[in-house]
Design a protein around this motif. Structure first.
Motif, PDB file in Angstrom:
ATOM      1  N   ASP A 382      36.698  18.206  32.915  1.00 35.56           N
ATOM      2  CA  ASP A 382      36.873  19.463  32.187  1.00 35.56           C
ATOM      3  C   ASP A 382      37.566  20.535  33.029  1.00 35.56           C
ATOM      4  O   ASP A 382      37.559  21.703  32.661  1.00 35.56           O
ATOM      5  N   ALA A 383      38.142  20.168  34.166  1.00 37.07           N
ATOM      6  CA  ALA A 383      38.685  21.151  35.095  1.00 37.07           C
ATOM      7  C   ALA A 383      39.755  22.017  34.444  1.00 37.07           C
ATOM      8  O   ALA A 383      39.764  23.246  34.591  1.00 37.07           O
ATOM      9  N   GLY A 384      40.685  21.405  33.727  1.00 34.74           N
ATOM     10  CA  GLY A 384      41.757  22.171  33.110  1.00 34.74           C
ATOM     11  C   GLY A 384      41.247  23.145  32.072  1.00 34.74           C
ATOM     12  O   GLY A 384      41.679  24.291  32.017  1.00 34.74           O
ATOM     13  N   SER A 385      40.314  22.691  31.248  1.00 37.24           N
ATOM     14  CA  SER A 385      39.755  23.565  30.225  1.00 37.24           C
ATOM     15  C   SER A 385      38.987  24.727  30.849  1.00 37.24           C
ATOM     16  O   SER A 385      39.047  25.858  30.370  1.00 37.24           O
ATOM     17  N   ALA A 386      38.267  24.458  31.950  1.00 37.88           N
ATOM     18  CA  ALA A 386      37.500  25.514  32.610  1.00 37.88           C
ATOM     19  C   ALA A 386      38.414  26.587  33.168  1.00 37.88           C
ATOM     20  O   ALA A 386      38.190  27.785  32.978  1.00 37.88           O
ATOM     21  N   VAL A 387      39.457  26.165  33.876  1.00 35.74           N
ATOM     22  CA  VAL A 387      40.387  27.135  34.460  1.00 35.74           C
ATOM     23  C   VAL A 387      41.142  27.893  33.374  1.00 35.74           C
ATOM     24  O   VAL A 387      41.369  29.104  33.488  1.00 35.74           O
ATOM     25  N   SER A 388      41.524  27.202  32.303  1.00 30.66           N
ATOM     26  CA  SER A 388      42.252  27.889  31.239  1.00 30.66           C
ATOM     27  C   SER A 388      41.378  28.949  30.573  1.00 30.66           C
ATOM     28  O   SER A 388      41.881  29.990  30.142  1.00 30.66           O
ATOM     29  N   SER A 389      40.061  28.722  30.515  1.00 27.94           N
ATOM     30  CA  SER A 389      39.158  29.728  29.952  1.00 27.94           C
ATOM     31  C   SER A 389      39.180  30.992  30.798  1.00 27.94           C
ATOM     32  O   SER A 389      39.198  32.106  30.276  1.00 27.94           O
ATOM     33  N   GLU A 390      39.174  30.814  32.125  1.00 30.49           N
ATOM     34  CA  GLU A 390      39.265  31.965  33.020  1.00 30.49           C
ATOM     35  C   GLU A 390      40.582  32.703  32.819  1.00 30.49           C
ATOM     36  O   GLU A 390      40.616  33.934  32.795  1.00 30.49           O
ATOM     37  N   GLN A 391      41.660  31.953  32.676  1.00 28.36           N
ATOM     38  CA  GLN A 391      42.972  32.571  32.493  1.00 28.36           C
ATOM     39  C   GLN A 391      43.036  33.367  31.190  1.00 28.36           C
ATOM     40  O   GLN A 391      43.610  34.458  31.142  1.00 28.36           O
ATOM     41  N   VAL A 392      42.453  32.819  30.130  1.00 26.88           N
ATOM     42  CA  VAL A 392      42.427  33.528  28.848  1.00 26.88           C
ATOM     43  C   VAL A 392      41.654  34.836  28.982  1.00 26.88           C
ATOM     44  O   VAL A 392      42.102  35.894  28.517  1.00 26.88           O
ATOM     45  N   ALA A 393      40.468  34.781  29.620  1.00 25.90           N
ATOM     46  CA  ALA A 393      39.659  35.992  29.792  1.00 25.90           C
ATOM     47  C   ALA A 393      40.402  37.035  30.619  1.00 25.90           C
ATOM     48  O   ALA A 393      40.386  38.232  30.298  1.00 25.90           O
ATOM     49  N   GLU A 394      41.068  36.585  31.667  1.00 30.19           N
ATOM     50  CA  GLU A 394      41.800  37.516  32.536  1.00 30.19           C
ATOM     51  C   GLU A 394      42.962  38.166  31.804  1.00 30.19           C
ATOM     52  O   GLU A 394      43.162  39.384  31.869  1.00 30.19           O
ATOM     53  N   ARG A 395      43.753  37.366  31.096  1.00 30.38           N
ATOM     54  CA  ARG A 395      44.925  37.913  30.400  1.00 30.38           C
ATOM     55  C   ARG A 395      44.500  38.819  29.242  1.00 30.38           C
ATOM     56  O   ARG A 395      45.180  39.794  28.930  1.00 30.38           O
ATOM     57  N   LEU A 396      43.392  38.495  28.603  1.00 30.75           N
ATOM     58  CA  LEU A 396      42.880  39.362  27.544  1.00 30.75           C
ATOM     59  C   LEU A 396      42.487  40.723  28.117  1.00 30.75           C
ATOM     60  O   LEU A 396      42.774  41.768  27.529  1.00 30.75           O
ATOM     61  N   ALA A 397      41.844  40.719  29.277  1.00 33.68           N
ATOM     62  CA  ALA A 397      41.461  41.978  29.926  1.00 33.68           C
ATOM     63  C   ALA A 397      42.684  42.776  30.352  1.00 33.68           C
ATOM     64  O   ALA A 397      42.707  44.005  30.240  1.00 33.68           O
ATOM     65  N   LEU A 398      43.724  42.094  30.840  1.00 36.52           N
ATOM     66  CA  LEU A 398      44.946  42.787  31.234  1.00 36.52           C
ATOM     67  C   LEU A 398      45.584  43.487  30.035  1.00 36.52           C
ATOM     68  O   LEU A 398      46.104  44.596  30.151  1.00 36.52           O
ATOM     69  N   ALA A 399      45.542  42.805  28.885  1.00 38.28           N
ATOM     70  CA  ALA A 399      46.136  43.391  27.687  1.00 38.28           C
ATOM     71  C   ALA A 399      45.333  44.585  27.182  1.00 38.28           C
ATOM     72  O   ALA A 399      45.896  45.618  26.800  1.00 38.28           O
ATOM     73  N   LEU A 400      43.996  44.445  27.199  1.00 38.70           N
ATOM     74  CA  LEU A 400      43.154  45.503  26.645  1.00 38.70           C
ATOM     75  C   LEU A 400      42.922  46.641  27.630  1.00 38.70           C
ATOM     76  O   LEU A 400      42.646  47.770  27.215  1.00 38.70           O
ATOM     77  N   GLY A 401      43.022  46.367  28.928  1.00 39.43           N
ATOM     78  CA  GLY A 401      42.780  47.414  29.918  1.00 39.43           C
ATOM     79  C   GLY A 401      43.683  48.606  29.734  1.00 39.43           C
ATOM     80  O   GLY A 401      43.240  49.765  29.747  1.00 39.43           O
ATOM     81  N   GLY A 402      44.981  48.324  29.551  1.00 42.42           N
ATOM     82  CA  GLY A 402      45.915  49.418  29.307  1.00 42.42           C
ATOM     83  C   GLY A 402      45.777  49.997  27.911  1.00 42.42           C
ATOM     84  O   GLY A 402      45.916  51.206  27.717  1.00 42.42           O
ATOM     85  N   GLY A 403      45.481  49.131  26.913  1.00 39.59           N
ATOM     86  CA  GLY A 403      45.392  49.609  25.534  1.00 39.59           C
ATOM     87  C   GLY A 403      44.254  50.576  25.309  1.00 39.59           C
ATOM     88  O   GLY A 403      44.421  51.625  24.682  1.00 39.59           O
ATOM     89  N   LEU A 404      43.073  50.263  25.824  1.00 35.00           N
ATOM     90  CA  LEU A 404      41.919  51.133  25.624  1.00 35.00           C
ATOM     91  C   LEU A 404      42.088  52.461  26.346  1.00 35.00           C
ATOM     92  O   LEU A 404      41.781  53.525  25.800  1.00 35.00           O
ATOM     93  N   GLY A 405      42.580  52.404  27.592  1.00 37.50           N
ATOM     94  CA  GLY A 405      42.836  53.652  28.308  1.00 37.50           C
ATOM     95  C   GLY A 405      43.918  54.472  27.645  1.00 37.50           C
ATOM     96  O   GLY A 405      43.836  55.706  27.594  1.00 37.50           O
ATOM     97  N   GLY A 406      44.932  53.781  27.114  1.00 39.20           N
ATOM     98  CA  GLY A 406      46.004  54.483  26.421  1.00 39.20           C
ATOM     99  C   GLY A 406      45.519  55.219  25.193  1.00 39.20           C
ATOM    100  O   GLY A 406      46.011  56.302  24.858  1.00 39.20           O
ATOM    101  N   VAL A 407      44.528  54.652  24.504  1.00 46.16           N
ATOM    102  CA  VAL A 407      43.940  55.328  23.349  1.00 46.16           C
ATOM    103  C   VAL A 407      43.322  56.652  23.775  1.00 46.16           C
ATOM    104  O   VAL A 407      43.480  57.686  23.098  1.00 46.16           O
ATOM    105  N   CYS A 408      42.597  56.639  24.876  1.00 42.24           N
ATOM    106  CA  CYS A 408      41.953  57.869  25.360  1.00 42.24           C
ATOM    107  C   CYS A 408      42.983  58.949  25.661  1.00 42.24           C
ATOM    108  O   CYS A 408      42.811  60.119  25.290  1.00 42.24           O
TER     109      CYS A 408
END
Length: 452
Positions: A382-408
């Motif tokens: 399951d190594a590939g699936s595990a690492v890809s889950s981390e990548q998805v979480a990280e990229r989602l945070a990168l996208a929302l980090g700027g968006g939420l602050g930008g709203v403020c």
């Protein structure tokens, strides 16, 4: 407890080619991220198309978000060699197209190709860390990968600016191709020796595409202040949540102990760090009246100190529990964000330098700790699936980090409040995410299996 690998052992016993190859992949990711930011003003001046400026970045990120889970599953089902070669070749092709792009719209399309290749190849390469290195060596591999950002962090923007003003911005893309070919040549023979698991269910393309559409709708809704904002946010949340339920490990949305909690921790840490990092330059220049050069130093300090924290964590992980390290790193990050808020409120500028150096140290401790929980919880199949889950979480945070602050910031301006008020909201959200990461730390437990 298992005796940790020595640093030199990462370059022995058949691991040398893979270690160097993965380091080059990480180095190229860092260079690409930082150099493109530096050369974009020159590209806009040459090609025009200001309305496509943001798409050059967004297209890359969304393509990488889509391909990461697909690449992870492919590496598990087929073995890493074929997917790595395919996605690396796609990255090279996209990089060539970026350098040849005659217009901004075509550059944005080329960046989609480049992002798809980068997201896939990077996920496969990281999955190999789980399959090739024993648990005792993974922390030090992650520390090396963090160190690969030091030189690009210090010199990347200057390198991009130098090329843009001498040979031309196109060479910022062409110049990384030789290193990419070397990375492929080093890592691919090792990947060929790794067998496929061949037992996992195929991930339907629908879910990564739905995830990208949901993130795009969510970020767009957060960025706009119109009657479309609320519908876009609602649709984005629904699409994103539904897709994540099929892509991430079961229980991730509830932060179930083990790998699911590690995925959620990665999201919260990145949301906290990026949610502040994106807006520190605006705070220093727009509120405190400092130069862009001074503001960039603060960001550089956070990049470099991340490696310092990661190096210490790679040594401490053999004697300190994951829970304690995650709490320590999260606590340092909380104090750092409070220092940035104090600077916003009028504290000496030096506080921001100290605070963001500390923030990098905190991330360097907490982030790889959560990453190791994900890696060590996964079976080799399951190594590939595990690492890809981390990548998805990280990229989602990168996208929302700027968006939420930008709203403020946007809300503050719409309500005729000060920029400082909007930034206080952005930093406040980052602080809440950091506090939530500390609360989540007790769930970072790894199921015990026989040591590798």
């Amino acid at each position: 407890m298992e005796t940790p690998l020595r640093w030199r052992e990462l370059f022995q016993e058949g691991r040398a080619r893979l270690t160097i190859g993965i380091l080059l992949v990480e180095f190229l990711v860092a260079v690409e991220s930082l150099v493109v930011i530096a050369i974009m003003p020159a590209i806009r001046s040459d090609l025009g198309g200001l309305e496509f400026y943001g798409l050059v970045f967004a297209g890359f990120s969304l393509a990488a978000l889509v391909l990461s889970p697909i690449a992870g599953r492919a590496a598990d089902r087929r073995g890493p060699a074929q997917p790595f070669l395919l996605f690396s070749s796609l990255f090279v092709a996209g990089t060539v197209l970026c350098g040849l792009a005659p217009s901004m719209p075509l550059l944005a399309l080329a960046r989609v190709t480049q992002g798809a290749g980068a997201g896939g190849a990077y996920t496969v390469a990281l999955a190999a860390v789980t399959r090739v290195y024993p648990e005792s060596g993974r922390a030090r591999v992650l520390a090396l990968l963090a160190g690969a950002w030091i030189v690009p962090g210090l010199l990347g923007p200057s390198y991009g600016a130098l090329l843009a003003t001498t040979l031309g911005w196109r060479w910022a893309f062409f110049s990384i191709i030789p290193l990419t070919v070397i990375a492929i040549a080093l890592a691919w023979p090792v990947f060929r020796a790794l067998p496929a698991a061949g037992q996992l269910s195929r991930l339907a393309i629908r879910w990564p595409l739905q995830l990208a559409a949901g993130v795009a709708a969510l970020v767009s809704g957060l960025s706009l202040l119109s009657w479309l904002s609320l519908p876009l946010v609602v649709v984005g949340v629904w699409l994103t949540g539904s897709a994540l339920g099929h892509i991430l490990p079961a229980g991730s949305l509830r932060a179930r102990p083990g790998a699911p909690a590690g995925v959620t921790m990665i999201f919260l840490l990145n949301l906290a760090f990026i949610g502040a990092d994106y807006f520190i330059p605006l705070m220093l220049t727009g509120v405190r009246g400092r130069s862009l050069a001074e503001a960039s130093v603060v960001i550089t300090l956070g990049t470099v100190s991340w490696s310092v924290g990661n190096w210490w964590q790679s040594r401490a992980i053999v004697r300190v529990s994951s829970v304690a390290l995650a709490r320590l790193g999260g606590g340092i990050l909380v104090i750092a964000i409070l220092g940035i808020i104090a600077t916003l409120a009028g504290a000496p500028i030096a506080i921001s330098y100290i605070a963001w150096f500390a923030a990098g140290v905190g991330m360097g401790i907490a982030y790889p700790t959560a990453y190791l929980v994900i890696m060590n919880s996964a079976a080799a199949a399951d190594a590939g699936s595990a690492v890809s889950s981390e990548q998805v979480a990280e990229r989602l945070a990168l996208a929302l980090g700027g968006g939420l602050g930008g709203v403020c910031v946007a809300l503050a301006l719409a309500l005729h409040a000060s920029l400082a008020t909007g930034l206080a909201g952005a930093f406040g959200l980052a602080l809440l995410a950091a506090l939530a990461s500390i609360a989540l730390a007790p769930r970072l437990t790894v199921p015990r299996r026989p040591l590798v």
